[in-house]
Write an enzyme that holds these catalytic residues in place. Sequence first.
Site, PDB file in Angstrom:
ATOM      1  N   ASN A  80       0.864  -1.187   0.000  1.00  0.00           N
ATOM      2  CA  ASN A  80       0.000   0.000   0.000  1.00  0.00           C
ATOM      3  C   ASN A  80       0.895   1.230   0.000  1.00  0.00           C
ATOM      4  OD1 ASN A  80      -1.918   1.987   0.373  1.00  0.00           O
ATOM      5  ND2 ASN A  80      -2.294   1.481   2.528  1.00  0.00           N
TER       6      ASN A  80
ATOM      7  N   LYS B 265       0.051   4.292  -0.228  1.00  0.00           N
ATOM      8  CA  LYS B 265      -0.591   5.459   0.389  1.00  0.00           C
ATOM      9  C   LYS B 265      -0.402   6.695  -0.512  1.00  0.00           C
ATOM     10  CE  LYS B 265      -0.232   3.310   4.893  1.00  0.00           C
ATOM     11  NZ  LYS B 265      -0.108   3.483   6.348  1.00  0.00           N
TER      12      LYS B 265
ATOM     13  N   HIS C 276      -9.615   0.771   4.976  1.00  0.00           N
ATOM     14  CA  HIS C 276      -8.315   0.950   5.634  1.00  0.00           C
ATOM     15  C   HIS C 276      -8.484   1.835   6.864  1.00  0.00           C
ATOM     16  CE1 HIS C 276      -4.185   2.300   6.333  1.00  0.00           C
ATOM     17  NE2 HIS C 276      -3.808   1.221   5.695  1.00  0.00           N
TER      18      HIS C 276
ATOM     19  N   GLU D 214      -6.957   4.261   8.007  1.00  0.00           N
ATOM     20  CA  GLU D 214      -6.862   5.707   7.781  1.00  0.00           C
ATOM     21  C   GLU D 214      -8.140   6.255   7.157  1.00  0.00           C
ATOM     22  OE1 GLU D 214      -2.061   5.241   7.290  1.00  0.00           O
ATOM     23  OE2 GLU D 214      -3.292   5.610   5.507  1.00  0.00           O
TER      24      GLU D 214
ATOM     25  N   GLU E 116      -5.234  -5.044  10.735  1.00  0.00           N
ATOM     26  CA  GLU E 116      -4.333  -3.926  11.002  1.00  0.00           C
ATOM     27  C   GLU E 116      -4.516  -3.475  12.452  1.00  0.00           C
ATOM     28  OE1 GLU E 116      -4.551  -1.010   7.335  1.00  0.00           O
ATOM     29  OE2 GLU E 116      -6.472  -1.095   8.357  1.00  0.00           O
TER      30      GLU E 116
ATOM     31  N   GLY F 288       2.537   2.595  11.079  1.00  0.00           N
ATOM     32  CA  GLY F 288       3.377   3.781  10.972  1.00  0.00           C
ATOM     33  C   GLY F 288       4.020   4.214  12.275  1.00  0.00           C
TER      34      GLY F 288
ATOM     35  N   SER G 159       3.208  -2.190  10.322  1.00  0.00           N
ATOM     36  CA  SER G 159       4.670  -2.056  10.414  1.00  0.00           C
ATOM     37  C   SER G 159       5.387  -3.363  10.082  1.00  0.00           C
ATOM     38  CB  SER G 159       5.079  -1.548  11.800  1.00  0.00           C
ATOM     39  OG  SER G 159       4.618  -0.230  12.012  1.00  0.00           O
TER      40      SER G 159
END
Length: 248
Positions: A9, A11, A95, A97, A167, A173, A208
């Site tokens: 991904n 991003k 996702h 985010e 996730e 991150g 991560s």
Amino acid sequence: MSRSLVVGNWKMHASRAQVTDLLSALLAGMPRLDGVDVAVCPPYPYLQQAAGLLTGSRLGLGAQNLAVEASGAHTGEVSGPMLVDVGCRYVLVGHSERRSLYGEHNALVAQKFRAARQHGLVPILCVGEQLAEREAGTTERVIGAQLDAVLDLCGGDSLAGAVIAYEPVWAIGTGQVATPPQAQAVHRFIRERVGRGAATPTLLYGGSVKPDNAAGLFAQADVDGGLVGGASLVADQFLSICKAAFSQ
């Protein structure tokens, strides 16, 4: 266990030059990875360029989001048919985010999952808990609700051939990562929640993932591969992670 899958991904990163360089390096390393499926999800502006570079290769192409609607007056949105038209096979749905920064709730994510299926895309359904939810012991309740929204709207058969990515939001991150036993515990819960059998989806770990922790994560019984963020932007790192999936 399903066939191993590793998805990058990207991003909101990359440029035209970086897309060419990164995909060229990945394609050069792909012949050594015949036992694992690999895909990348660039930003929308680079999907057409990526599709051209990947023509005839076994490196799959995905998008990072899609609209519920197939067409119409929806300024700024991109539909499933458009993604198929430019050569996408996969699409990320829900996702963390998108959920936390853009307010995508479980019902909307389920609608996007249904749209992906309707238009012939393989949805990668992202689920996971915040740090406060893990500390409160509600991880399974949170993820269960995220899964149930899709099951209630689309039915269990909709998961056949789909992908679910766990996730842990607290590990995305941040440099933190769930331990292999932590990842396995949640993956086992997901597997039991959606049911085992012919319709069992591929389960990925995302949070991560790096070359130095991938092998331990992918060795877990219910972890079929990874959804990789930052490390997918560095060809050597991403290929190392793919090799870790291949070795399982």
